[in-house]
Each structure stands twice: as C-alpha cells, then as structure tokens.
Design a protein around this motif. Structure first.
Motif, PDB file in Angstrom:
ATOM      1  N   PRO A   6       0.824  -1.218   0.000  1.00 39.07           N
ATOM      2  CA  PRO A   6       0.000   0.000   0.000  1.00 39.07           C
ATOM      3  C   PRO A   6       0.857   1.265   0.000  1.00 39.07           C
ATOM      4  N   THR A   7       0.210   2.381  -0.324  1.00 40.00           N
ATOM      5  CA  THR A   7       0.876   3.674  -0.319  1.00 40.00           C
ATOM      6  C   THR A   7       0.215   4.572   0.714  1.00 40.00           C
ATOM      7  N   ASN A   8       0.988   5.452   1.289  1.00 40.01           N
ATOM      8  CA  ASN A   8       0.450   6.364   2.302  1.00 40.01           C
ATOM      9  C   ASN A   8       0.221   7.769   1.777  1.00 40.01           C
ATOM     10  N   ASN A   9       0.809   8.094   0.622  1.00 40.21           N
ATOM     11  CA  ASN A   9       0.709   9.471   0.128  1.00 40.21           C
ATOM     12  C   ASN A   9      -0.081   9.602  -1.175  1.00 40.21           C
ATOM     13  N   GLY A  10      -0.727   8.543  -1.631  1.00 40.42           N
ATOM     14  CA  GLY A  10      -1.538   8.630  -2.844  1.00 40.42           C
ATOM     15  C   GLY A  10      -0.751   8.592  -4.135  1.00 40.42           C
ATOM     16  N   ASP A  29     -11.963   3.175  -9.139  1.00 40.35           N
ATOM     17  CA  ASP A  29     -12.187   3.029  -7.702  1.00 40.35           C
ATOM     18  C   ASP A  29     -12.909   1.715  -7.451  1.00 40.35           C
ATOM     19  N   LYS A  52      -6.810   9.348  -3.551  1.00 45.93           N
ATOM     20  CA  LYS A  52      -7.310   9.556  -2.192  1.00 45.93           C
ATOM     21  C   LYS A  52      -7.404   8.220  -1.474  1.00 45.93           C
ATOM     22  N   LYS A  53      -7.577   8.289  -0.164  1.00 47.37           N
ATOM     23  CA  LYS A  53      -7.661   7.088   0.660  1.00 47.37           C
ATOM     24  C   LYS A  53      -8.721   6.141   0.119  1.00 47.37           C
ATOM     25  N   GLY A  54      -8.355   4.846  -0.029  1.00 46.91           N
ATOM     26  CA  GLY A  54      -9.294   3.849  -0.521  1.00 46.91           C
ATOM     27  C   GLY A  54      -8.575   2.749  -1.285  1.00 46.91           C
ATOM     28  N   VAL A  74      -3.904  -0.138  -2.544  1.00 48.74           N
ATOM     29  CA  VAL A  74      -4.525   0.444  -1.357  1.00 48.74           C
ATOM     30  C   VAL A  74      -3.811   1.749  -1.010  1.00 48.74           C
ATOM     31  N   VAL A  75      -4.618   2.790  -0.776  1.00 46.11           N
ATOM     32  CA  VAL A  75      -4.087   4.069  -0.307  1.00 46.11           C
ATOM     33  C   VAL A  75      -4.551   4.248   1.133  1.00 46.11           C
ATOM     34  N   ASN A  76      -3.599   4.301   2.058  1.00 45.57           N
ATOM     35  CA  ASN A  76      -3.920   4.460   3.487  1.00 45.57           C
ATOM     36  C   ASN A  76      -4.093   5.922   3.843  1.00 45.57           C
TER      37      ASN A  76
END
Length: 76
Positions: A6-10, A29, A52-54, A74-76
């Motif tokens: 996953p990524t944390n910054n989009g 999405d 964005k988160k999702g 996944v974006v945290n």
C-alpha cells in the motif's frame, strides 16, 4: 510492477516489464468508476499521483500484444 503498495501518500509507480511497448492504463475506484486514465504510454515507467484514501484497481493493456493485467492498490 506497481509500488509502493500500500501507499500512504496517494502516489504509486508502475514499471512495465516490456520495453518498446505502448500501454493504456486505467485507474478505477472500488465502485468501478474510472478516476484516471492514460492512453499510449510509451515510457517504461508511469507515476500516478493524487489518489485519495481507498482501494483502486489499476488495469494495464499492452497495445502491441493485447495482454491485460489488473492489480489492486490500497491508499492508506
């Protein structure tokens, strides 16, 4: 290859396995809505930003061979 996941910054980066290939890339999405797309990507790497988160599905199509790949991100 898609990283980080996953990524944390989009932001994610796609590295294409085939050199000298042209790809179409679609980001959808979780509901199936296309949120970003690129056609005719000829470089070996594509950076996707602003997610964005999702959860997303990134679909790539090799225009030369017709091969398709789908991967969840996944974006945290």
């Amino acid at each position: 290859i898609i990283h980080p996941n996953p990524t944390n910054n989009g932001t994610v980066v796609i590295n294409f396995a085939e050199n000298n290939s042209v790809h179409d890339v679609f980001v959808t999405d979780i509901n199936g809505k296309t949120v970003q797309q690129w056609r005719g990507v000829s470089q070996n790497e594509l950076q996707i930003t602003g997610l964005k988160k999702g959860m997303y599905i990134i679909r790539t199509i090799d225009n030369k061979t017709g091969s398709r790949a789908n991967e969840k991100v996944v974006v945290n």
